[in-house]
Every structure is written in C-alpha cells, then in structure tokens.
Design a protein around this motif. Structure first.
Motif, short mmCIF file in Angstrom:
data_model
loop_
_atom_site.label_atom_id
_atom_site.label_comp_id
_atom_site.label_asym_id
_atom_site.label_seq_id
_atom_site.Cartn_x
_atom_site.Cartn_y
_atom_site.Cartn_z
N ARG A 11 10.36 30.51 25.03
CA ARG A 11 10.96 31.68 24.33
C ARG A 11 10.00 32.39 23.53
N VAL A 12 9.72 33.52 23.89
CA VAL A 12 8.70 34.38 23.41
C VAL A 12 9.43 35.67 22.48
N THR A 13 9.16 35.52 21.42
CA THR A 13 9.63 36.64 20.39
C THR A 13 8.69 37.41 19.78
N PHE A 20 2.83 41.41 25.40
CA PHE A 20 2.09 40.50 25.41
C PHE A 20 2.28 39.51 26.65
N VAL A 21 3.58 39.31 27.18
CA VAL A 21 3.80 38.64 28.42
C VAL A 21 3.28 39.36 29.61
N GLN A 22 3.41 40.79 29.54
CA GLN A 22 3.22 41.55 30.48
C GLN A 22 1.60 41.63 30.94
N GLY A 23 0.75 41.39 29.89
CA GLY A 23 -0.42 41.23 29.96
C GLY A 23 -0.95 39.93 30.62
N TYR A 63 12.42 35.13 27.84
CA TYR A 63 12.73 33.78 28.38
C TYR A 63 12.10 33.25 29.50
N LEU A 64 11.24 32.35 29.53
CA LEU A 64 10.42 32.18 30.72
C LEU A 64 10.95 30.82 31.31
N HIS A 65 11.74 30.86 32.46
CA HIS A 65 12.12 29.62 33.25
C HIS A 65 11.15 29.05 33.97
N GLU A 90 7.94 29.45 21.45
CA GLU A 90 8.68 28.17 21.33
C GLU A 90 8.86 27.59 22.55
N ASP A 91 9.09 26.30 22.69
CA ASP A 91 9.11 25.60 23.77
C ASP A 91 10.86 25.10 23.49
N LEU A 92 11.41 25.61 24.45
CA LEU A 92 13.07 25.19 24.22
C LEU A 92 13.54 24.16 25.56
N SER A 93 12.42 23.53 26.00
CA SER A 93 12.69 22.58 27.22
C SER A 93 13.73 21.65 26.78
N GLY A 94 13.80 21.01 25.70
CA GLY A 94 14.59 19.82 25.10
C GLY A 94 15.84 20.37 24.86
N GLU A 95 16.08 21.68 24.60
CA GLU A 95 17.42 22.12 24.24
C GLU A 95 18.36 22.76 25.19
N LEU A 96 17.70 23.07 26.46
CA LEU A 96 18.30 23.71 27.37
C LEU A 96 18.63 22.93 28.70
N ARG A 97 19.64 23.33 29.44
CA ARG A 97 19.69 22.70 30.76
C ARG A 97 19.63 23.93 31.90
N THR A 98 19.58 23.83 33.32
CA THR A 98 19.63 24.64 34.09
C THR A 98 20.67 24.17 35.56
N VAL A 99 21.27 25.01 35.94
CA VAL A 99 21.92 24.51 37.25
C VAL A 99 21.85 25.75 38.17
N HIS A 100 21.59 25.48 39.34
CA HIS A 100 21.84 26.75 40.52
C HIS A 100 23.14 26.62 41.13
#
Length: 293
Positions: A11-13, A20-23, A63-65, A90-100
């Motif tokens: 997560r980039v805030t 910044f991410v665009q660059g 948010y970068l997945h 911020e690294d959110l990897s431990g807090e989130l889950r993803t399904v397709h």
C-alpha cells in the motif's frame, strides 16, 4: 467457482503516491480512473521485468497486488527512489488474502456493468475487487482482510477450484503469469505484455520510468527477437529451456494439461517441433488480442 491466489501486497500512501508509482511502472496509472486498476511491470535499466503487479488507484492510496513473496523486494526498490516524495510504502502481505472468482456475475455486491475496480461490503467487511481476465473470460480478483476469509468464502458459495485448474485455463487461453511462468528477467514485449498482447501492461505515452528508453526503442524499431507462443506435448517439464536441433530458441513456463506458454524466437513457425527439456513439443501461435483490449 473461485481459486485462492498466492499473493503479496503493498500500500502506497501520501500526497505524491500516484506520481511516484507512475514514475516506476510501465503502464499509465495517472490516466486510470479513480477507482481503477491497471496491469504493469517494474523494469530494470535494461528494460527487463523485475516485478509484475496490478496497481489499484483509489482515493487514499495505491494498492499493488503481486504474486507471493514479491512485495518485500519491490518495497525495498521503491524506497530507494524516495527522495523528496511525500509517500510511504507499507507491506500488507500478512494482513490480506486474495481469491479469483472465475465468473464476475457470481460475486455478491459486484456490478458487472461498473468500473474495473470496485469497493463494497461483503460478509461484514469491506472488499476491494478488480476485473481481471485470468482464464479467457473476465473474472474478479477479491482482496480482503485475512480475518474475514472464512466469512467471505462462505458468502461466495460455489466450489473452490485448485490453482492447477486456474493455470490450465489461463494457459489454454494464452494468458501468461509472469512470476509463475518464470518470465521475470525478460523484455515485456517477449512474453505478451505489449499493447495488443494477451496481458497488455505498457503505455508508450505515459512519460519516463525506469527502463522506458528501451521500451521506446522497441516501439520505434519493433525488433524484439522473441514473442509469446504456446507449446503442446506430453510430459512437458516446467520452466525448461526450449531447443531446436541443439540450439536454444526460448524458455517454457509452467506446464498445464500438456500445454505450456513459452518465450520463443520469432523465426519459429506454427507446427515446428522443438524440445522442452528434451521432450518433443509442437509450436502453436496465439490469436491476437482484440484491437480494443
């Protein structure tokens, strides 16, 4: 039907988050709607893929997945480029889950006629959803807090399809997975990420980013020596070198159901026989993406 995706996330805030991410990324985040989602690569100075991500542009953050295990290294890279930018990573990897979810019509709260990224309430919590084609038919990636996983999956209903089934569907559809297929370290145009490819992730009009000069040269000259193709054969190994008459002509990705996507030299023709780690396979060309993809 839904499939759990091995994932990591950043997560980039901050006030400068979009610029910044665009660059750093290959696609045009600034030009995306809010909310919106775009596929993108993060390249090295030689134009080779270091990371592949889907970037969600939202009111308060980006948010970068990413695939599993990628977020920490991308976060370190991004932080190296923060100078005067007002951003936090911020690294959110431990807090989130993803399904397709394979069929977007099967997601409660999702509007199939709505935008590519949507946020809504599901099973007592807020989910972030993005329209993503992983099988040849648009589905929905759902991102949610790990503590809500049981309730979200219960609300989805249907059956869980294993990751192997999703890989089989995407390989049949000709859609690469950059990390799982082992295509990190090559040029985006060589593995289907170019405009008009099965996974378009580049804008040639967005301005500067790391590796942009190489992308501009390739657009002007059109001289990438490899492209994405499909191989068919029995017992194909994963991530193996592709050879013809003893000469290296490419690399194969993940095998699924006797098929494999591969980065192959362009002089090969459909129907040519090659070897994947010593196993014979025939070359198949992929159908071009629609003009409005």
């Amino acid at each position: 039907m839904w499939t759990r995706l091995p994932s990591s996330a950043l997560r980039v805030t901050g006030a400068d988050r979009v610029d910044f991410v665009q660059g750093q990324m290959t696609n045009d985040l600034r030009g995306a709607p809010t909310p919106g989602v775009v596929a993108c690569g993060f390249l090295n100075v030689r134009g080779q893929i270091e990371f592949f991500a889907r970037a969600y542009k939202r009111e308060g953050d980006v948010y970068l997945h990413l695939d599993a295990g990628q977020a920490e290294a991308l976060a370190a890279r991004l932080r190296r480029y923060i100078i005067f930018d007002q951003v936090e990573v911020e690294d959110l990897s431990g807090e989130l889950r993803t399904v397709h979810v394979w069929d977007e019509a099967a997601v409660p709260g999702w509007n199939p006629q709505g935008g590519s990224a949507q946020t809504f309430e599901l099973a007592g919590g807020t989910v972030l959803a993005g329209r993503v084609d992983r099988t040849g038919t648009p589905g929905v990636d759902l991102h949610f807090l790990a503590r809500h996983e049981e309730a979200v999956l219960a609300a989805l209903g249907g059956g869980e399809a294993p990751l192997d089934a999703l890989d089989g569907a995407r390989v049949r559809a000709g859609i690469p997975d950059i990390t799982r297929d082992g295509f990190v370290g090559v040029l985006p145009q060589e593995v289907g990420l170019d405009v008009g490819g099965p996974l378009p992730s580049i804008s040639y009009r967005k301005g500067c980013y790391v590796g942009q000069e190489i992308m501009a040269r390739l657009e002007a000259r059109g001289n990438a020596r490899y492209h994405l193709a499909r191989l068919r054969g029995e017992g194909l190994p994963d991530h193996a070198a592709v050879t013809r008459e003893g000469r290296a002509v490419g690399q194969a990705g993940l095998q699924a159901g006797g098929l494999s996507l591969a980065r192959l030299r362009k002089e090969l023709l459909a129907g040519d026989v090659v070897e994947v780690g010593g196993v014979p396979a025939s070359v198949e060309f992929l159908a071009p993406a629609p003009a409005d993809a």
